[in-house]
Motif scaffolding. Structure first.
Motif, mmCIF file in Angstrom:
data_model
loop_
_atom_site.group_PDB
_atom_site.id
_atom_site.type_symbol
_atom_site.label_atom_id
_atom_site.label_comp_id
_atom_site.label_asym_id
_atom_site.label_seq_id
_atom_site.Cartn_x
_atom_site.Cartn_y
_atom_site.Cartn_z
ATOM 1 N N UNK A 79 34.640 3.483 61.020
ATOM 2 C CA UNK A 79 35.588 4.032 61.990
ATOM 3 C C UNK A 79 35.065 3.857 63.412
ATOM 4 N N UNK A 80 33.771 4.093 63.609
ATOM 5 C CA UNK A 80 33.182 3.920 64.937
ATOM 6 C C UNK A 80 33.257 2.461 65.382
ATOM 7 N N UNK A 81 32.962 1.542 64.477
ATOM 8 C CA UNK A 81 33.032 0.116 64.826
ATOM 9 C C UNK A 81 34.459 -0.313 65.134
ATOM 10 N N UNK A 82 35.407 0.160 64.356
ATOM 11 C CA UNK A 82 36.809 -0.190 64.596
ATOM 12 C C UNK A 82 37.259 0.369 65.944
ATOM 13 N N UNK A 83 36.860 1.596 66.252
ATOM 14 C CA UNK A 83 37.212 2.192 67.544
ATOM 15 C C UNK A 83 36.617 1.379 68.690
ATOM 16 N N UNK A 84 35.373 0.944 68.536
ATOM 17 C CA UNK A 84 34.730 0.138 69.567
ATOM 18 C C UNK A 84 35.450 -1.196 69.752
ATOM 19 N N UNK A 85 35.850 -1.813 68.657
ATOM 20 C CA UNK A 85 36.572 -3.094 68.743
ATOM 21 C C UNK A 85 37.910 -2.885 69.443
ATOM 22 N N UNK A 86 38.617 -1.816 69.112
ATOM 23 C CA UNK A 86 39.898 -1.537 69.772
ATOM 24 C C UNK A 86 39.677 -1.300 71.264
ATOM 25 N N UNK A 87 38.617 -0.565 71.615
ATOM 26 C CA UNK A 87 38.286 -0.338 73.018
ATOM 27 C C UNK A 87 38.024 -1.668 73.730
ATOM 28 N N UNK A 88 37.270 -2.553 73.089
ATOM 29 C CA UNK A 88 36.994 -3.865 73.692
ATOM 30 C C UNK A 88 38.264 -4.693 73.856
ATOM 31 N N UNK A 89 39.155 -4.633 72.889
ATOM 32 C CA UNK A 89 40.418 -5.374 72.982
ATOM 33 C C UNK A 89 41.236 -4.860 74.163
ATOM 34 N N UNK A 90 41.303 -3.544 74.313
ATOM 35 C CA UNK A 90 42.070 -2.961 75.432
ATOM 36 C C UNK A 90 41.430 -3.342 76.769
ATOM 37 N N UNK A 91 40.105 -3.270 76.853
ATOM 38 C CA UNK A 91 39.428 -3.648 78.094
ATOM 39 C C UNK A 91 39.653 -5.121 78.417
ATOM 40 N N UNK A 92 39.579 -5.968 77.413
ATOM 41 C CA UNK A 92 39.809 -7.399 77.624
ATOM 42 C C UNK A 92 41.234 -7.646 78.086
ATOM 43 N N UNK A 93 42.164 -6.937 77.484
ATOM 44 C CA UNK A 93 43.570 -7.097 77.891
ATOM 45 C C UNK A 93 43.760 -6.684 79.351
ATOM 46 N N UNK A 94 43.143 -5.574 79.758
ATOM 47 C CA UNK A 94 43.242 -5.130 81.154
ATOM 48 C C UNK A 94 42.639 -6.165 82.101
ATOM 49 N N UNK A 95 41.498 -6.711 81.732
ATOM 50 C CA UNK A 95 40.866 -7.731 82.579
ATOM 51 C C UNK A 95 41.738 -8.979 82.668
ATOM 52 N N UNK A 96 42.336 -9.373 81.550
ATOM 53 C CA UNK A 96 43.221 -10.542 81.570
ATOM 54 C C UNK A 96 44.448 -10.289 82.434
ATOM 55 N N UNK A 97 44.979 -9.082 82.380
ATOM 56 C CA UNK A 97 46.114 -8.737 83.241
ATOM 57 C C UNK A 97 45.716 -8.826 84.713
#
Length: 131
Positions: A79-97
């Motif tokens: 669960x912790x790893x999945x949460x971290x991956x989701x956090x990274x995906x959201x951060x990457x999406x914000x940076x791409x935007x």
């Protein structure tokens, strides 16, 4: 008086002899049927008389607890790893935007510079033809 006491003791000795012979035959049978390692296990089971069953039950219970704790820890880590991956995906999406918005603004700036360049060239061409 001594004879009656001897007669009473003789049948007891005979019974004890029968038990000894039966035990000896059982031990001989175990030696012939079971390998050496199994014999030690059988001897321990005979000596404990059910304590081994309690120990085996507690071992199963301990194994189940260990499995349950390991399973829960694995779930928490997953669960912790999945949460971290989701956090990274959201951060990457914000940076791409942010990068795409910068690119769009730079594209507009480049188009404006092209327009200014064309206007300057037209002005220079007109001033050069007038002279």
């Amino acid at each position: 008086m001594e004879r009656p006491s001897l007669e009473i003791n003789l049948p007891d000795t005979h019974e004890e002899g029968k038990l000894y012979v039966v035990d000896s035959l059982n031990n001989l049978n175990k030696l012939n049927v079971c390998p050496d390692e199994s014999q030690h296990v059988l001897d321990e089971e005979e000596n404990t008389d059910g304590a081994a069953e309690n120990t085996a039950g507690s071992n199963i219970s301990n194994n189940q607890r260990l499995f349950f704790v390991t399973f829960i820890l694995t779930l928490i880590i997953s669960l912790a790893l999945i949460s971290f991956v989701i956090f990274l995906i959201i951060q990457t999406r914000n940076k791409l935007d942010q990068i795409s918005s910068r690119l769009i603004s730079e594209k507009k700036n480049i188009e404006e510079l092209k327009k200014m360049h064309d206007m300057i060239l037209k002005h220079l061409n007109q001033s050069g033809t007038q002279e």
